[in-house]
Enzyme design. Structure first.
Site, PDB file in Angstrom:
ATOM      1  N   ASP A 104      -4.082 -31.786 -15.424  1.00 23.33           N
ATOM      2  CA  ASP A 104      -3.851 -32.200 -13.735  1.00 23.33           C
ATOM      3  C   ASP A 104      -3.730 -33.492 -13.620  1.00 23.33           C
ATOM      4  OD1 ASP A 104      -4.297 -30.854 -11.114  1.00 23.33           O
ATOM      5  OD2 ASP A 104      -5.482 -32.812 -10.882  1.00 23.33           O
ATOM      6  N   HIS A 260      -5.045 -22.444 -13.123  1.00 28.58           N
ATOM      7  CA  HIS A 260      -4.979 -23.707 -13.256  1.00 28.58           C
ATOM      8  C   HIS A 260      -6.050 -24.606 -14.078  1.00 28.58           C
ATOM      9  CE1 HIS A 260      -3.494 -27.753 -11.823  1.00 28.58           C
ATOM     10  NE2 HIS A 260      -5.113 -28.218 -11.654  1.00 28.58           N
TER      11      HIS A 260
END
Length: 281
Positions: A104, A260
């Site tokens: 991320d 994610h």
């Protein structure tokens, strides 16, 4: 071989970073950079495999997340400051170079470190976020990625984003972690970001982001990019173009059905990808 961990508190300039260290002190160094809204605890499911393979794993709580590295100005979270923190940590540990892994926002920083300081990076494994030029292209031209990144606007609103995420016992912040199987890790992320000023500091990464953050020449270090098909924030457009911006051995790993939160949800698959990249570099 022991895989016990310790926490070092490492000064870098005016700030002090909490760094979780696992594995042999004489092992090959690897630095793991977490994303938003997480902490270094996100790497716990992955770290034992890396340490057991003989790597010296350094997982810092990054700027804004470490209590001793939580400046108050948005300007303090510019790209150059975030990159400088990583280089400063390498210097503090006396490391000329290390393998680098980022997820991320940690991946966004890792790409910049690899691009600006290739001599310090033995290999790069970027997780979820592709090369900044690939992501920037998708954000400008791809309607799907524009929709996925719509939350940027809220996160840049000073005060409003904090109120929305922390109200009702951090209900919306907790809801962001759908896909993480260990509620204890979610609790730890939320606990850290509930400290005074912590969530604002973490959101300042978004508030300090400029168009220049998406401008980076192709990286020249051996690179693996790991992307998951059920990631609500990162679509296929940028992911599929990522390799165009790597002038070095490159591998694209696709995890079907993963969300994610790859380090927590698919730690073995991620460890496999990292160890394969390290072995080939």
């Amino acid at each position: 071989m022991t895989t016990d961990s310790r926490i070092d508190r490492i000064p870098v300039g005016a700030w002090t970073f909490d760094v979780t260290v696992t594995g042999p002190d004489d092992g090959t160094p690897i630095v793991l950079l977490h994303g938003f809204p997480e902490s270094s605890a996100s790497w716990r499911p992955v770290t034992p495999r890396l340490a057991a393979a003989g790597l010296r794993v350094l997982a810092p709580d990054q700027r804004g997340y470490s209590p001793g590295a939580r400046p108050g100005s948005v300007e303090d979270y510019r790209s150059d400051r975030l990159v400088g923190d990583v280089v400063g940590l390498l210097d503090a540990y006396g490391l000329g170079s290390a393998h680098l892994v980022g997820h991320d926002w940690g991946a966004a920083v890792a790409w910049q470190v690899a691009g600006q300081h290739p001599e310090r990076v033995r290999s790069l494994t970027a997780v979820s976020v592709p090369h900044p030029s690939a992501f920037g292209w998708a954000l400008r031209t791809d309607a799907d990625q524009q929709r996925r990144s719509g939350y940027f606007g809220l996160f840049r609103e000073d005060g409003k984003a904090e109120a929305v995420l922390l109200e009702d016992d951090s209900r919306r912040l907790r809801a962001m972690f759908g896909g993480i199987p260990d509620p204890g890790l979610v609790d730890e992320h939320v606990r850290l970001l509930s400290q005074p000023g912590a969530l604002t500091a973490a959101l300042n990464w978004y508030r300090a982001m400029t168009h220049g953050f998406g401008e980076l020449a192709p990286v020249t270090v051996p690179t693996t990019y790991v992307w998951s098909t059920a990631d609500p924030a990162l679509g296929p457009a940028g992911a599929q173009r990522c390799g165009e911006f790597v002038d070095a051995p490159y591998r694209f790993v696709v995890l079907d059905g993963a969300s994610h939160w790859i380090p927590e949800e698919r730690p073995d698959a991620l460890a496999d990808a990292v160890l394969a990249r390290v072995a080939q570099s």
